[in-house]
Design an enzyme around this catalytic site. Structure first.
Site, short mmCIF file in Angstrom:
data_model
loop_
_atom_site.label_atom_id
_atom_site.label_comp_id
_atom_site.label_asym_id
_atom_site.label_seq_id
_atom_site.Cartn_x
_atom_site.Cartn_y
_atom_site.Cartn_z
CE1 TYR A 97 -3.70 2.54 0.82
CE2 TYR A 97 -1.95 3.57 2.08
CZ TYR A 97 -3.19 3.64 1.48
OH TYR A 97 -3.91 4.80 1.54
CD GLU A 130 -5.80 4.70 -1.35
OE1 GLU A 130 -5.84 4.64 -0.12
OE2 GLU A 130 -6.80 4.61 -2.07
#
Ligand code: GDP
Ligand code: MN
Length: 387
Positions: free
Chosen positions: A109, A197
């Site tokens: 992530y 992101e």
């Protein structure tokens, strides 16, 4: 402003950030033609909507043949996709991203956001990337790395090393990872992102780093200097009333309640929403017509509220400063004449030209309920509409 994954990946490519090969399709035949061009399977077919969690909702499909591409595209296109982020009504899929499928070794992530409390840029990363990152953040916060960057001095090699160490990356990827982080940081700053992101950022079986997903949001207040990105705006994905409001420079956000409210000034709008809530009811929107609103803006704002089918009553709360009460009153009367008022309207006016404003409203013959002060106004509208 939100943009689609395929658009974010175009920005990534321009900034030398590795993404899978792929392109956007608007029909199943289109998708097949693109898959053929990719020259190998598996191919990934991904719904393009302004919401995440698509994998969980069936909006990301792995296809091993052209037939499977055809059926995946047919299954996803033209229908609402429901994900944990769309609400139960889902979002209609109008476009697909058709991409080369990768052999994934590890899902990481990675994100960059402005951190308001420290006035710095924060990079957040985790080894536990993938579709359950929200759960990791809630249950296993130790697995989340946070690094703060001073925007004035920018990103330094030490930052990249710190994140790489936290992710336990192999030394062989250290150089590529630093370049990747620096390029992502550069993109974030240059395009005035409010969010960048990548989940997952993958390490492939071939030991390369690739941004498998891409989510980018641009600060609305910077769009005036991001003309190229403004072209990415997809109003199909936005709330129709919000799109309408943006045409008139109104600060309008559609909410779930049933009491519409029109206020001048963001602070007064927040306070008015609090007051509505304190009476046990819920606001249907946030609308700040702005301190210097003119009659036309007021008219458009009021019309937009009246066009919201959820609105069962309206509270107008205006403090006449730069926006004079008589100007507000004219705007309300004009909108009411054109749209017709089919719900009760409580109005509280104070400030410049308040007497003149009240006269205009009284002379209009409209059925408006006047209130003395803020509490009285919120109490009256809630009492009429019911909680
Ligand atoms: P999201 O659910 O909206 O965040 O969509 P993502 O783009 O993150 O895709 C969801 C999941 O699909 C990823 O976490 C991967 O596990 C899987 N996925 C996406 N692309 C590929 C691919 O090329 N190969 C493989 N094996 N899995 C993929
Ligand atoms: Mn994702």
């Amino acid at each position: 402003m939100k943009i689609h994954e395929y658009q974010a990946k175009e920005l990534f490519r321009n900034h030398h950030i590795p993404v899978p090969e792929g392109n956007v399709a608007v029909s199943p035949d289109d998708a097949c033609a693109l898959a053929e061009k990719l020259g190998g399977f598996p191919v990934v077919v991904k719904a393009q909507i302004h919401a995440g969690g698509r994998g969980k909702g069936g909006g990301v499909k792995l296809a091993r043949s052209l037939d499977e591409v055809q059926s995946a595209a047919t299954a996803i296109l033209g229908r609402p996709l429901v994900t944990p982020q769309t609400g139960p009504q889902g979002k209609k899929v109008r476009k697909l991203l058709v991409e080369q499928g990768l052999d994934i070794d590890q899902e990481l992530y990675f994100s960059i956001i402005p951190d308001r409390s420290t006035a710095k840029i924060m990079i957040i990363a985790s080894r536990a990337g993938g579709m359950d990152i929200e759960e990791v953040a809630a249950k296993d916060p130790d697995k989340i790395i946070r690094v703060l960057i001073n925007p004035l001095t920018g990103i330094e090699p030490g930052h990249c090393k710190e994140i790489a160490a936290g992710l336990n990356l192999p030394d062989s990827l250290a150089g590529d990872f630093s370049t990747l982080v620096e390029n992502l940081y550069g993109l974030f700053i240059e395009t005035d992102c409010s969010l960048l992101e990548i989940n997952p950022l993958v390490i492939t079986a071939q030991e390369t780093l690739v941004a498998l997903d891409a989510k980018v949001e641009i600060d609305d207040n910077a769009l005036f200097r991001q003309k190229d990105i403004l072209k990415f705006r997809d109003t199909d994905e936005e709330d129709p009333l919000e799109v309408e409001a943006s045409k008139y420079n109104l600060n309008y956000i559609n909410l779930d309640g049933n009491i519409g409210n029109m206020v001048n000034g963001a602070g007064l709008a927040m306070a008015t929403m609090d007051l509505i809530k304190s009476t046990g009811a819920e606001p249907a929107n946030f609308l700040d017509v702005g301190g210097g609103a003119d009659e036309e803006m007021v008219e458009n704002g009021f019309r937009i509220i009246l066009n919201d089918a959820n609105v069962k009553g309206v509270l107008i709360n205006i403090f006449g400063g730069i926006l004079r009460c008589d100007v507000l009153a004219e705007g309300v009367v004009q909108a009411a004449r054109k749209t017709g008022i089919n719900v009760p309207v409580v109005i509280r006016l104070q400030g410049t030209n308040v007497e003149k404003g009240r006269e205009i409203l009284a002379a209009s013959g409209l059925n408006l309920i006047t209130a003395e002060d803020l509490n009285d106004a919120a109490g009256k509208i809630t009492e009429i509409v019911g909680k």
